[in-house]
Enzyme design. Structure first.
Site, PDB file in Angstrom:
ATOM      1  N   SER A  52       0.858  -1.179   0.000  1.00  0.00           N
ATOM      2  CA  SER A  52       0.000   0.000   0.000  1.00  0.00           C
ATOM      3  C   SER A  52       0.898   1.233   0.000  1.00  0.00           C
ATOM      4  CB  SER A  52      -0.890  -0.024   1.244  1.00  0.00           C
ATOM      5  OG  SER A  52      -1.597   1.187   1.347  1.00  0.00           O
TER       6      SER A  52
ATOM      7  N   LYS B 163      -1.311  -0.955  -4.278  1.00  0.00           N
ATOM      8  CA  LYS B 163      -2.471  -0.118  -3.922  1.00  0.00           C
ATOM      9  C   LYS B 163      -1.966   1.299  -3.747  1.00  0.00           C
ATOM     10  CE  LYS B 163      -4.870   0.355   0.490  1.00  0.00           C
ATOM     11  NZ  LYS B 163      -5.632  -0.387   1.516  1.00  0.00           N
TER      12      LYS B 163
ATOM     13  N   LYS C 102      -3.002   5.224  -2.464  1.00  0.00           N
ATOM     14  CA  LYS C 102      -3.959   6.027  -1.702  1.00  0.00           C
ATOM     15  C   LYS C 102      -4.357   7.220  -2.557  1.00  0.00           C
ATOM     16  CE  LYS C 102      -4.032   3.949   2.361  1.00  0.00           C
ATOM     17  NZ  LYS C 102      -5.295   3.510   2.975  1.00  0.00           N
TER      18      LYS C 102
ATOM     19  N   ASP D 254      -7.378   3.356  -2.854  1.00  0.00           N
ATOM     20  CA  ASP D 254      -8.062   3.430  -1.557  1.00  0.00           C
ATOM     21  C   ASP D 254      -8.301   4.900  -1.210  1.00  0.00           C
ATOM     22  OD1 ASP D 254      -9.095   3.115   0.975  1.00  0.00           O
ATOM     23  OD2 ASP D 254      -7.340   2.092   1.820  1.00  0.00           O
TER      24      ASP D 254
ATOM     25  N   GLU E 229     -11.427   1.094  -3.149  1.00  0.00           N
ATOM     26  CA  GLU E 229     -11.668   0.823  -1.727  1.00  0.00           C
ATOM     27  C   GLU E 229     -12.264   2.044  -1.029  1.00  0.00           C
ATOM     28  OE1 GLU E 229      -8.140  -0.765   0.098  1.00  0.00           O
ATOM     29  OE2 GLU E 229      -8.931  -0.613   2.131  1.00  0.00           O
TER      30      GLU E 229
ATOM     31  N   ASP F  54     -14.041  -1.173   3.411  1.00  0.00           N
ATOM     32  CA  ASP F  54     -13.089  -1.349   4.506  1.00  0.00           C
ATOM     33  C   ASP F  54     -13.764  -0.766   5.757  1.00  0.00           C
ATOM     34  OD1 ASP F  54     -11.037  -1.030   6.378  1.00  0.00           O
ATOM     35  OD2 ASP F  54      -9.605  -0.080   5.039  1.00  0.00           O
TER      36      ASP F  54
ATOM     37  N   LYS G  52     -10.092  -6.712   8.292  1.00  0.00           N
ATOM     38  CA  LYS G  52      -9.050  -6.398   9.276  1.00  0.00           C
ATOM     39  C   LYS G  52      -9.579  -6.855  10.616  1.00  0.00           C
ATOM     40  CE  LYS G  52      -7.483  -2.125   7.034  1.00  0.00           C
ATOM     41  NZ  LYS G  52      -7.734  -0.674   6.961  1.00  0.00           N
TER      42      LYS G  52
ATOM     43  N   GLY H 267      -4.349  -4.011   6.192  1.00  0.00           N
ATOM     44  CA  GLY H 267      -3.233  -3.796   7.118  1.00  0.00           C
ATOM     45  C   GLY H 267      -3.396  -2.486   7.857  1.00  0.00           C
TER      46      GLY H 267
HETATM   47  O1  SMG Z   1      -0.323  -2.075   6.771  1.00  0.00           O
HETATM   48  O2  SMG Z   1       0.521  -1.954   4.777  1.00  0.00           O
HETATM   49  C1  SMG Z   1      -0.229  -1.552   5.665  1.00  0.00           C
HETATM   50  C2  SMG Z   1      -1.076  -0.331   5.374  1.00  0.00           C
HETATM   51  C3  SMG Z   1      -2.265  -0.676   4.586  1.00  0.00           C
HETATM   52  O3  SMG Z   1      -3.248   1.181   3.486  1.00  0.00           O
HETATM   53  C4  SMG Z   1      -3.240   0.479   4.461  1.00  0.00           C
HETATM   54  N1  SMG Z   1      -4.099   0.670   5.487  1.00  0.00           N
HETATM   55  O4  SMG Z   1      -7.320   2.083   4.889  1.00  0.00           O
HETATM   56  O5  SMG Z   1      -6.509   0.233   4.262  1.00  0.00           O
HETATM   57  C5  SMG Z   1      -6.368   1.303   4.861  1.00  0.00           C
HETATM   58  C6  SMG Z   1      -5.083   1.715   5.529  1.00  0.00           C
HETATM   59  C7  SMG Z   1      -5.359   2.065   6.947  1.00  0.00           C
HETATM   60  C8  SMG Z   1      -4.181   2.381   7.757  1.00  0.00           C
HETATM   61  S1  SMG Z   1      -3.688   3.995   7.613  1.00  0.00           S
HETATM   62  C9  SMG Z   1      -2.674   4.195   8.976  1.00  0.00           C
HETATM   63 MG    MG Z   2      -8.522   0.958   3.443  1.00  0.00          MG
END
Ligand code: SMG
Ligand code: MG
Length: 371
Positions: free
Chosen positions: A137, A163, A165, A190, A215, A240, A264, A292
């Site tokens: 990500s 992925k 953001k 995402d 996402e 999510d 999660k 994650g």
């Molecule tokens: O753990 O590799 C990881 C991060 C994955 O993008 C990730 N998580 O919304 O899915 C999500 C974000 C939430 C965590 S942001 C601190």
């Molecule tokens: Mg997410």
């Protein structure tokens, strides 16, 4: 077999990320979490509560989770006999909400029960794989060019699924640039709840980018508007933040609000509920994947075990330990296999060993509770 919970220790841990992680809700440079150590019958089980310093991803923070753990969850279970996970959860069932706090405690119990039974977490949950497909990500970068370069480096390291953001102003251009540079990579975006239903035309423009999924485009508490958005898109929506339980998952599927679910354990109050969501989605043919929360190797071990269940057919947000931290609080480090997988731990419980020196070094507060 019943074991009596003799001691629970909470540690507020702060660890510097190898690079800042930017999402639509903010930037994180130091990752906070609460490590829960549960002691019973000569064993210690560890759990990771993934609440962050700020309420950006969800309403919980390290401070609220500490309060809920110290004042409600720990008093409900300390000194009690634990036969299995449902009997543990029953003791704090009257506590509403605060799933991340509950999941941290529950994970420690899974670890200790697994150790007592000599079974790995993956075995206990019903895992069917010895390695799980993973991706990375990638946070929002200072520029689109920097993003393309960053993605290129991860692909060179061996990640076969990316992925990115997105946030308003950094969405279509970023996604198009990454797709143009890497026409064949498995790619998804995402939004972390940054958009409204009126932004449907923006997401329609992503339909020709061959994304695996989009996402959580809309509000975290809004399954209904996602059910209005999904029919307007060819790309599957993946929820999510909106899915906090198996009941939410059922509602989202029946409303047509998404075609994929990110699971999660933290967000859904623990591994037992995560497995329920997996089972429901598996029965209904809805693909799931493991999300994650920038975990340490404690939480990562749990994520990898969960992702070994049969319905996890899409790569998880589970990257190698080195993608997150220079040094971790548990060993051995998770490494990326050449086929973009990570191997599932096989030792009893979580299957990782906490490094007491590092745990102590990264602890900013701790408190122990005895039976
Ligand atoms: O753990 O590799 C990881 C991060 C994955 O993008 C990730 N998580 O919304 O899915 C999500 C974000 C939430 C965590 S942001 C601190
Ligand atoms: Mg997410």
């Amino acid at each position: 077999m019943k074991i009596k919970i003799e001691q629970i220790e909470l540690r507020h841990v702060m660890m510097r990320l190898v690079a800042p992680f930017e999402t639509s809700f903010g930037v994180e440079q130091d990752r906070a979490c609460i490590v829960v150590a549960m002691r019973a019958g000569g064993l210690t089980g560890y759990g990771e509560c993934v609440a962050a310093s700020e309420p950006g991803y969800c309403y919980e923070t390290t401070t609220t989770a500490w309060h809920i753990l110290r004042d409600f969850l720990v008093p409900a279970v300390i000194g009690q006999e634990m036969a299995d996970i449902p009997s543990l959860i029953a003791r704090y069932a009257r506590v509403r909400g605060h799933p991340l706090a509950k999941a941290g405690l529950e994970m420690a119990a899974w670890d200790i029960l697994g150790q007592a039974q000599g079974r790995s977490l993956a075995q206990t949950l019903g895992g069917v794989r010895d390695r799980v497909e993973v991706g990375v990500s990638v946070g929002i970068q200072p520029t689109t060019e920097a993003l393309v370069e960053r993605v290129g480096r991860y692909i060179a390291e061996g990640y076969a699924r990316i992925k990115i953001k997105i946030k308003p102003g950094r969405d279509l251009t970023d996604a198009r640039a990454v797709r143009a540079a890497f026409p064949n990579i498995r790619l998804q975006v995402d939004a972390n709840s940054a958009y409204q239903l009126a932004d449907a035309p923006l997401f329609q423009q992503m339909d020709d980018l061959n994304l695996l999924l989009i996402e959580q485009p809309l509000a975290e508490d809004d399954i209904y508007d996602h059910s209005k958005l999904q029919p307007q898109l060819k790309t599957p929506i993946c929820l999510d933040e909106s899915i906090l339980s198996a009941d939410h998952a059922r509602a989202a599927i029946e409303l047509g609000a998404c075609r994929i679910i990110n699971i999660k354990a933290g967000r859904v109050s623990g591994l037992l509920e995560a497995k329920k969501i997996h089972d429901l989605c598996h029965e209904r043919g809805v693909p799931v994947w493991c999300g994650g929360m920038l975990e340490t190797n404690i939480g990562r071990a749990s994520n990898i075990a969960l992702a070994s269940l049969p319905g996890f057919t899409l790569p998880g947000d589970i990257s190698a330990s080195s993608r997150y931290y220079f040094e971790d609080i548990a060993d051995p480090p998770f490494v990326l296999n050449p086929d973009s997988t990570i191997s599932v731990p096989t030792a009893p419980g979580l299957g990782v060993k906490v490094n007491p020196k590092n745990l102590e070094r990264f602890t900013v507060a701790h408190e122990a509770f005895n039976a």
